[in-house]
Design an enzyme around this catalytic site. Sequence first.
Site, PDB file in Angstrom:
ATOM      1  N   GLY A  79      56.825   1.673  -1.487  1.00  0.00           N
ATOM      2  CA  GLY A  79      56.398   1.657  -0.009  1.00  0.00           C
ATOM      3  C   GLY A  79      55.056   1.371  -0.884  1.00  0.00           C
ATOM      4  O   GLY A  79      54.443   0.070  -0.961  1.00  0.00           O
ATOM      5  N   CYS A  80      53.614   2.193   0.296  1.00  0.00           N
ATOM      6  CA  CYS A  80      52.593   2.163   0.713  1.00  0.00           C
ATOM      7  C   CYS A  80      51.793   1.486  -1.096  1.00  0.00           C
ATOM      8  O   CYS A  80      51.496   2.846  -1.628  1.00  0.00           O
ATOM      9  CB  CYS A  80      51.749   3.137   1.655  1.00  0.00           C
ATOM     10  SG  CYS A  80      50.361   2.703   1.079  1.00  0.00           S
ATOM     11  N   TYR A  81      50.702   0.666  -0.903  1.00  0.00           N
ATOM     12  CA  TYR A  81      50.350   0.785  -2.520  1.00  0.00           C
ATOM     13  C   TYR A  81      48.817   1.766  -2.418  1.00  0.00           C
ATOM     14  O   TYR A  81      48.840   2.442  -3.817  1.00  0.00           O
ATOM     15  CB  TYR A  81      49.762  -0.188  -2.607  1.00  0.00           C
ATOM     16  CG  TYR A  81      48.752  -1.692  -1.838  1.00  0.00           C
ATOM     17  CD1 TYR A  81      47.838  -0.205  -0.891  1.00  0.00           C
ATOM     18  CD2 TYR A  81      48.514  -2.829  -1.888  1.00  0.00           C
ATOM     19  CE1 TYR A  81      47.935  -0.892   0.155  1.00  0.00           C
ATOM     20  CE2 TYR A  81      48.696  -3.364  -0.560  1.00  0.00           C
ATOM     21  CZ  TYR A  81      47.820  -2.623   0.088  1.00  0.00           C
ATOM     22  OH  TYR A  81      46.741  -3.524   0.729  1.00  0.00           O
TER      23      TYR A  81
END
Length: 202
Positions: free
Chosen positions: A34-36
């Site tokens: 997902g979002c880093y």
Amino acid sequence: MKNILAICLFALSLNGFAQAKKTSNLETITVGGGCYWCVEAVYENLNGVKSVVSGFSGGKVANPTYEEVCTGTTGHAEVVQITYDKTVTDINEIFQVFFTVHDPTTLNRQGADVGTQYRSVIFYKNEEQKKAAQSIIAELNKAKVYDSPIVTKVEPFTKFYKAEDYHQNYYANNKSQPYCKMVIQPKIEKFEKVFKSKLKKK
């Protein structure tokens, strides 16, 4: 004079050996969950992790920008490249954290973040990492830890592109932002609860 020179050269060789040995204890693994920003914030608190860099892997465009990756057309996933000391932590623990702090059963999405750039993926650099990834996925599926099968891809590592500077250490630098409070903070709290004995000393 010759003896002094010999001693100095010997001392330098020992120092070089120590540095080489220290470096040989370090290994990197690249994962996307997902979002880093979320994944980076978690691993920065794991004991044994030396660095976490946010970036992109798995795509077909060289040196992509964040804006390009966000279109979902470059093929890249948002990832973090983790460098860790194998004498303190290991690849199995790295993966245990990975499968704890994100949902590996949702295809191309994590919560409200939707798109192939948010896919769950492990980019392995050697056979040990590949086998460890495949093994933990098989074990989790067999134990039915999740309600649905794991969709995490296990792929060979090819290239990593570092994201822009403002993406690095994002949570640490933006704790007051709504996304950090509502999305990242709960993941960190879950990680700290499950891996309490594995946290870096502050």
